[in-house]
Design an enzyme around this catalytic site. Sequence first.
Site, PDB file in Angstrom:
ATOM      1  N   SER A 152       0.909  -1.325  -0.016  1.00  0.00           N
ATOM      2  CA  SER A 152       0.020  -0.179  -0.038  1.00  0.00           C
ATOM      3  C   SER A 152       0.863   1.029  -0.073  1.00  0.00           C
ATOM      4  O   SER A 152       1.866   1.348  -0.705  1.00  0.00           O
ATOM      5  CB  SER A 152      -0.750  -0.013   1.094  1.00  0.00           C
ATOM      6  OG  SER A 152      -2.071   0.748   0.968  1.00  0.00           O
ATOM      7  N   ASP A 197      -8.274  -6.579  -5.368  1.00  0.00           N
ATOM      8  CA  ASP A 197      -7.599  -5.530  -4.835  1.00  0.00           C
ATOM      9  C   ASP A 197      -8.228  -4.526  -5.805  1.00  0.00           C
ATOM     10  O   ASP A 197      -7.897  -4.098  -6.913  1.00  0.00           O
ATOM     11  CB  ASP A 197      -6.266  -5.380  -4.745  1.00  0.00           C
ATOM     12  CG  ASP A 197      -5.695  -3.957  -4.186  1.00  0.00           C
ATOM     13  OD1 ASP A 197      -6.751  -3.084  -3.979  1.00  0.00           O
ATOM     14  OD2 ASP A 197      -4.829  -3.848  -3.601  1.00  0.00           O
ATOM     15  N   HIS A 208      -7.745  -5.296  -0.943  1.00  0.00           N
ATOM     16  CA  HIS A 208      -6.540  -4.708  -0.914  1.00  0.00           C
ATOM     17  C   HIS A 208      -5.941  -5.295   0.567  1.00  0.00           C
ATOM     18  O   HIS A 208      -4.565  -5.294   0.834  1.00  0.00           O
ATOM     19  CB  HIS A 208      -6.616  -3.209  -0.701  1.00  0.00           C
ATOM     20  CG  HIS A 208      -5.478  -2.362  -0.069  1.00  0.00           C
ATOM     21  ND1 HIS A 208      -4.450  -2.385  -1.220  1.00  0.00           N
ATOM     22  CD2 HIS A 208      -5.430  -1.654   0.951  1.00  0.00           C
ATOM     23  CE1 HIS A 208      -3.538  -1.502  -0.676  1.00  0.00           C
ATOM     24  NE2 HIS A 208      -4.007  -1.080   0.330  1.00  0.00           N
TER      25      HIS A 208
END
Lengths: 371, 371
Positions: free
Chosen positions: A151, A313, A346
């Site tokens: 991320s 994601d 995610h």
Amino acid sequence: MSEKFVETKFYKMPQGELLNLESGLFLSSLTIAYETHGSLNKDKTNVILLCHALSGDAHVAGYHVADDKPGWWAPMVGPGKAFDTEKYFIICSNVIGSCKGSSGPNSINPETGKPFGLSFPIVTVKDMVNAQKKLLDFLGIKKILSVAGGSMGGMQVLQWVKEYPEMIMSAIPIATTYKHFAQQIAFNEVGRQAIMADPAWNNGDYYGKEAPSRGLAVARMIGHITYMSSESMDAKFGRSLKNKELGYEFATEFEIEGYLGYRGDSFVKRFDANSYLYITKAMDYFDIQKDKNLIDVFKGVSSRFLIITFSSDWLYTPAQNKELVRALKMNGIDVTYCEIGSSYGHDAFLIEFDEQTKLIKHFLEKTFKTL
Amino acid sequence: MSEKFVETKFYKMPQGELLNLESGLFLSSLTIAYETHGSLNKDKTNVILLCHALSGDAHVAGYHVADDKPGWWAPMVGPGKAFDTEKYFIICSNVIGSCKGSSGPNSINPETGKPFGLSFPIVTVKDMVNAQKKLLDFLGIKKILSVAGGSMGGMQVLQWVKEYPEMIMSAIPIATTYKHFAQQIAFNEVGRQAIMADPAWNNGDYYGKEAPSRGLAVARMIGHITYMSSESMDAKFGRSLKNKELGYEFATEFEIEGYLGYRGDSFVKRFDANSYLYITKAMDYFDIQKDKNLIDVFKGVSSRFLIITFSSDWLYTPAQNKELVRALKMNGIDVTYCEIGSSYGHDAFLIEFDEQTKLIKHFLEKTFKTL
């Protein structure tokens, strides 16, 4: 728990030094919270830098004394794990702008003796990386075997390669993006608006008073929706009710509502609202490309890449990462791309450890051999 | 403007009648705002009922006197258009729970002389349909040639078929779902939390005082993200800045931020925060299936179906609609399914008029011929 306790250490920038920021402003005092795992080898060639995400911190693995929860990536860092602490020297530091020990809006401004609040300068991912660089200089580290993170951690990975290509032997950006696209900015902006709409926020000046907890909780709830996939939400909660029957009221009725509420409420106990503003802003500013062609950004880079994405994601998508892969390949860079099939969205980089471990372990061994 | 002005009319339920609600409660006074377009034929066989979405109203097409904006689906309703007012008699009514003329939380409670606020009972999509049914009874209408609508309008379409299958010749659910899935509930819940976190909300008791505008604006911003696709946001805004250079501040910097802010601010001028709570709750309760097998829900239904979805609609996805198509087909129902290729996301039903017009026009003509 056979692993040793770890302790967070603090680097303080020597007086007189400055950290110049992308905005043109600077920090004249800088603290960086960091942890290390494993041992530095004699040649200092076994350094792995791990970069954390929005709400993360320096505590990547192991246990703090008197704490029963291990670090945020504990299943990935330790003896025999993906980031093997018997082989590598792992460094993880808290980003500036955060509230977990490094300088941020809740730090004391030495000039006033009060918390900075909004007078803390805006920071970017590049600034985060330059702050980490000061820490590495202090530690006497000149080469990084690998820089890795998921991320926002992955954004720092890309920024490290761009800023200090000669230092970086290899890079592992995970579940990330090479720039924040409009929808990603949009979600962050709504979270910020929720915080700033909370009267307790008081233009960032709330330390020692009531914190803007409701606003921050709403922001976190929005975030959580983007961290899960529709599929995993459905599998976990579906339309399940907290009670047997519908109450026909505005109280929490569906399990998913309760889950989001719980996530929001527990977040406000451990995170500072101003830091949420600063760090989401840094993510929104992130654009490794700027006005350049993406291919040109990586000219002269020779770091090896392992890029990991997750099929479900929808925040930082495989499609966006394939554009990055292409740009790297066009520069003749050695890139391995792997899309892990996962329904966890995610969040998968904090859940799917088996496949990540296999991929990363092998990649690091191969990189280490090329030295 | 060659089209005639239209006027909103109001149906008032006769004293003594009740509208029984799914919660077990009832409304003893009921007003429904509605508009009609075109003329009812002698046999009353040309009735089309149009159902609106979350923030819509009875004003579906044409102009109100002294108003320069036409109704919300104006390109679809009029002479020669998809819903051809030279052939059909179009009825569009405002849902209960709303703030656009039908009974809702901002209506005056006849027992207290004050706005209901949260003492207005919770309503469901089934209740909305039953309220519309009272209007149709009043108008003496026994058969509906077609009931059509997008988003929450499509939920009403499905509910009409379930409740009154013998009345409905055909149904056109557009960009909708047969039940609210966890992620859809999650987005609504965060919007509600944003409203209820606004101190001005005051437990729903704010009429005549300051309205919870900031909370409602945040809720609307969240909604807007789900109405657009990532692709269309990128095409429209990308990372464009409002000013030439980054300001490194928390003010609006990116175009997408400005757009969301504008959408939020303009919404609070025309919509009531309590209605937003009530209507999103009705959507979350929506589940045509309940504990049944989806196939069994449509047993005995003979209405023809035209189901329209949009390829980039990630809020109410084509995949969800295909489950509905399957359940209808398993009942031998005549179903046409069409996924329109569009980058506009959920909003496409309010944008992509050409294809919708062709599909609907043809479908209605064929349905009319089967009479």
